[in-house]
Design a protein around this motif. Structure first.
Motif, short mmCIF file in Angstrom:
data_model
loop_
_atom_site.label_atom_id
_atom_site.label_comp_id
_atom_site.label_asym_id
_atom_site.label_seq_id
_atom_site.Cartn_x
_atom_site.Cartn_y
_atom_site.Cartn_z
N UNK A 228 0.80 -1.22 0.00
CA UNK A 228 0.00 0.00 0.00
C UNK A 228 0.83 1.27 0.00
N UNK A 229 2.15 1.15 0.25
CA UNK A 229 3.03 2.32 0.23
C UNK A 229 3.10 2.86 -1.20
N UNK A 230 3.05 4.18 -1.34
CA UNK A 230 3.11 4.83 -2.65
C UNK A 230 4.49 5.42 -2.86
N UNK A 231 5.08 5.14 -4.03
CA UNK A 231 6.43 5.59 -4.36
C UNK A 231 6.47 6.18 -5.76
N UNK A 232 7.48 7.00 -6.02
CA UNK A 232 7.72 7.45 -7.39
C UNK A 232 9.04 6.86 -7.90
N UNK A 233 9.53 5.84 -7.19
CA UNK A 233 10.83 5.22 -7.49
C UNK A 233 11.92 6.28 -7.42
N UNK A 234 12.80 6.37 -8.40
CA UNK A 234 13.88 7.37 -8.35
C UNK A 234 13.29 8.75 -8.67
N UNK A 235 13.46 9.66 -7.74
CA UNK A 235 12.88 11.00 -7.89
C UNK A 235 13.82 11.90 -8.68
N UNK A 236 14.17 11.47 -9.86
CA UNK A 236 15.12 12.24 -10.68
C UNK A 236 14.36 13.17 -11.63
N UNK A 237 14.91 14.37 -11.85
CA UNK A 237 14.28 15.29 -12.79
C UNK A 237 14.27 14.70 -14.21
N UNK A 238 13.24 15.05 -14.98
CA UNK A 238 13.09 14.49 -16.32
C UNK A 238 14.34 14.65 -17.18
N UNK A 239 15.01 15.80 -17.05
CA UNK A 239 16.17 16.03 -17.92
C UNK A 239 17.34 15.09 -17.61
N UNK A 240 17.27 14.34 -16.50
CA UNK A 240 18.34 13.38 -16.16
C UNK A 240 17.95 11.94 -16.46
N UNK A 241 16.74 11.73 -16.98
CA UNK A 241 16.26 10.36 -17.19
C UNK A 241 17.09 9.57 -18.17
N UNK A 242 17.82 10.22 -19.05
CA UNK A 242 18.69 9.49 -19.98
C UNK A 242 19.82 8.80 -19.21
N UNK A 243 20.15 9.33 -18.03
CA UNK A 243 21.23 8.78 -17.21
C UNK A 243 20.69 7.95 -16.04
N UNK A 244 19.69 8.48 -15.37
CA UNK A 244 19.06 7.81 -14.23
C UNK A 244 17.54 7.90 -14.39
N UNK A 245 16.95 6.98 -15.15
CA UNK A 245 15.49 7.00 -15.30
C UNK A 245 14.81 6.62 -13.98
N UNK A 246 13.52 6.87 -13.84
CA UNK A 246 12.83 6.55 -12.59
C UNK A 246 12.90 5.07 -12.20
N UNK A 247 13.04 4.18 -13.20
CA UNK A 247 13.06 2.75 -12.93
C UNK A 247 14.39 2.16 -13.39
N UNK B 179 12.55 6.09 -0.35
CA UNK B 179 11.33 6.90 -0.23
C UNK B 179 10.67 6.66 1.12
N UNK B 180 10.57 5.40 1.51
CA UNK B 180 9.94 5.04 2.78
C UNK B 180 10.72 5.62 3.96
N UNK B 181 12.03 5.51 3.94
CA UNK B 181 12.85 6.04 5.03
C UNK B 181 12.75 7.56 5.12
#
Length: 122
Positions: free
Chosen positions: A42-61, A72-74
């Protein structure tokens, strides 16, 4: 080495958030550690909270997704200090075999830019 059981089952809630369909259990430090963090179903996450412009390097998943959920939980619950939370995320990324360059970049990013999210409980 610590233990993270597996990638959690999730369901998409909206364009940036996902809900855990099962608990995510993490044993800090070693598999038989008494220091267990349980992220509840039931915990809600956005996975990696990286800005869109960095997704080529660190996408959310990525391979680091379970570590992102844990982080996120911690941050949201302040169960550990910010430094401990950031270091547990790094440890979890090592366990998940995230490439060294990527885990170091993510760890540096949360250590450097995570203060406002920590204070807001995000």
């Amino acid at each position: 080495m610590a233990r993270i059981l597996d990638y959690p089952a999730v369901r998409q809630v909206n364009s940036r958030e996902w809900i855990l369909l099962e608990d995510l259990e993490y044993h800090v430090g070693s598999p038989d550690s008494g220091d267990v963090i349980l992220v509840p179903k039931g915990f809600v996450t956005d996975f990696a909270s990286s800005p869109k412009w960095t997704w080529w390097l660190v996408p959310p998943f990525g391979r680091y997704s379970p570590a992102s959920v844990l982080h996120d939980f911690l941050y949201r619950n302040h169960i550990k200090t910010k430094q401990e939370s950031d270091n547990i995320m790094l440890e979890a990324m090592i366990v998940m075999d995230v490439p060294r360059w990527q885990r170091n970049l993510i760890h540096w990013s949360v250590r450097t830019f995570g203060n406002s999210s920590w204070k807001k409980g995000k």
